[in-house]
Design an enzyme around this catalytic site. Structure first.
Site, PDB file in Angstrom:
ATOM      1  N   ASP A  51     -40.423 -40.397   2.698  1.00 47.42           N
ATOM      2  CA  ASP A  51     -40.600 -38.947   2.726  1.00 47.42           C
ATOM      3  C   ASP A  51     -40.524 -38.374   4.134  1.00 47.42           C
ATOM      4  O   ASP A  51     -39.965 -37.295   4.351  1.00 47.42           O
ATOM      5  CB  ASP A  51     -41.911 -38.550   2.053  1.00 47.42           C
ATOM      6  CG  ASP A  51     -43.134 -39.184   2.718  1.00 47.42           C
ATOM      7  OD1 ASP A  51     -43.075 -40.372   3.097  1.00 47.42           O
ATOM      8  OD2 ASP A  51     -44.160 -38.488   2.838  1.00 47.42           O
ATOM      9  N   HIS A  82     -41.848 -44.897   7.959  1.00 50.00           N
ATOM     10  CA  HIS A  82     -41.053 -43.825   7.366  1.00 50.00           C
ATOM     11  C   HIS A  82     -41.862 -42.708   6.722  1.00 50.00           C
ATOM     12  O   HIS A  82     -41.289 -41.757   6.205  1.00 50.00           O
ATOM     13  CB  HIS A  82     -40.085 -44.413   6.337  1.00 50.00           C
ATOM     14  CG  HIS A  82     -40.755 -45.124   5.201  1.00 50.00           C
ATOM     15  ND1 HIS A  82     -40.081 -45.477   4.055  1.00 50.00           N
ATOM     16  CD2 HIS A  82     -42.045 -45.547   5.025  1.00 50.00           C
ATOM     17  CE1 HIS A  82     -40.911 -46.100   3.231  1.00 50.00           C
ATOM     18  NE2 HIS A  82     -42.088 -46.146   3.794  1.00 50.00           N
ATOM     19  N   HIS A  83     -43.200 -42.818   6.716  1.00 54.21           N
ATOM     20  CA  HIS A  83     -44.026 -41.727   6.187  1.00 54.21           C
ATOM     21  C   HIS A  83     -44.425 -40.725   7.276  1.00 54.21           C
ATOM     22  O   HIS A  83     -45.051 -39.708   6.959  1.00 54.21           O
ATOM     23  CB  HIS A  83     -45.293 -42.274   5.519  1.00 54.21           C
ATOM     24  CG  HIS A  83     -45.032 -43.153   4.352  1.00 54.21           C
ATOM     25  ND1 HIS A  83     -44.195 -42.792   3.308  1.00 54.21           N
ATOM     26  CD2 HIS A  83     -45.480 -44.405   4.048  1.00 54.21           C
ATOM     27  CE1 HIS A  83     -44.152 -43.763   2.422  1.00 54.21           C
ATOM     28  NE2 HIS A  83     -44.913 -44.757   2.850  1.00 54.21           N
ATOM     29  N   ALA A  84     -44.100 -40.994   8.520  1.00 53.66           N
ATOM     30  CA  ALA A  84     -44.444 -40.069   9.602  1.00 53.66           C
ATOM     31  C   ALA A  84     -43.494 -38.875   9.580  1.00 53.66           C
ATOM     32  O   ALA A  84     -42.274 -39.033   9.657  1.00 53.66           O
ATOM     33  CB  ALA A  84     -44.378 -40.779  10.943  1.00 53.66           C
TER      34      ALA A  84
END
Length: 309
Positions: free
Chosen positions: A163, A120-122
């Site tokens: 993010d 989920h940080h990509a």
């Protein structure tokens, strides 16, 4: 109903022995679930690599080609924290295909679990924090594009704020992001999502579960999503090396039961991904198995194939 589970043996790509990312956990999780009869071999679905046109629903060709051909700059590579070896490139494309397959199995069967995913940080044009492509974002965009659903809720309970997912859907009202995370943890600069629930360091089981119970049911009722993508990261655990919350094993189990029960009681198909976790492999794999055990319990309780007409 037999719970569909998605896994590929290439998920555990080799890394240097000193690398802090626990890449062996995917193989060991699959092995543990089989050995303990949580799942049977005929429940396991093997994904294909994500198609390029599907990946490009989120990630531009300039970025995914630079990664896959090992042409990222050194700062870009450091931001990701993983080397672009051929096995790692292969597992990255496979894992995104795995989350898409899991989403589609959930739409068909009511509930499905991926033994990977949750990157989920990509962001669309760069990777970060061990995340190269955003698997849940890609899966969401593909099923929306194909008309399989109209509204999606991403429930992100990894200890770190999602993010990248928030950035992917800032201008897309069809996807709502809900993130419960440690306020002071990575990333330093958060991206505002639709529903952000930041928690203080040291938050334990009771307050954590209360925060979810206070917001999730209303979100499900208000949004009425056609699909929930549930990131069941285990790094909120008190022994996690990169977390700052203090959940117990029992707290993680109650959390996963709470989320799955809330979704399935509303007859909303739900796909789970395992998200983050950083500890010695044996306890870490046991924690990642919690969501699959909870899903197997729910599969026995609900008439899941009849969730959708």
């Amino acid at each position: 109903m037999t719970l569909p589970v998605v896994y590929h043996p290439h998920y555990s790509a080799p890394l240097p022995s000193t690398h802090r990312f626990p890449m062996a956990k995917f193989r060991l999780l699959h092995q543990l679930l089989l050995e303990q009869n949580v799942i049977q071999p005929d429940q396991v679905h093997r994904p294909l690599s994500i198609a390029r046109k599907d990946l490009e629903c989120v990630h531009p060709r300039s970025y995914h080609e630079a990664f896959s051909r090992d042409r990222l700059t050194r700062p870009e590579q450091r931001r990701i924290g993983l080397p672009a070896t051929r096995p790692l490139v292969q597992r990255t494309w496979l894992a995104v295909g795995g989350t898409l397959l899991t989403a589609r199995l959930a739409l068909q069967r009511g509930l499905a679990c991926h033994l990977a995913g949750g990157t989920h940080h990509a962001h669309p044009d760069y990777g970060s924090g061990f995340c190269i492509f955003n698997d849940c974002a890609v899966a969401a965009r593909v099923v929306l594009r194909m008309g399989e659903v109209k509204r999606i809720l991403i429930v992100d309970l990894d200890v770190h704020q999602g993010d990248g997912s928030a950035a992917c859907f800032q201008d897309d009202p069809r996807v709502t992001t809900l993130s419960v995370h440690a306020a002071s943890n990575f990333p330093l600069r958060k991206v505002q999502g639709d529903i952000d629930i930041p928690l203080a360091d040291g938050t334990g089981d009771d307050d954590y579960l209360a925060a979810i119970a206070d917001r999730l049911p209303d979100a499900l009722d208000t949004i009425a999503p056609d699909l929930v993508l549930f990131n069941a990261g285990v790094d909120p655990h008190r022994d996690d090396r990169l977390g700052r919350l203090v959940l117990s094993d029992a707290g993680l189990k109650m959390r996963d039961r709470l989320v799955l029960d809330a979704c399935l009681r509303r007859r909303i198909p739900t796909a789970t991904v395992i998200g983050g976790g950083y500890d010695a492999l044996t306890p870490l794999v046991q924690r990642h198995a919690i969501v699959v055990r909870a899903a197997a319990e729910q599969a026995r309780l609900f008439d899941l194939p009849s969730l959708r007409p």
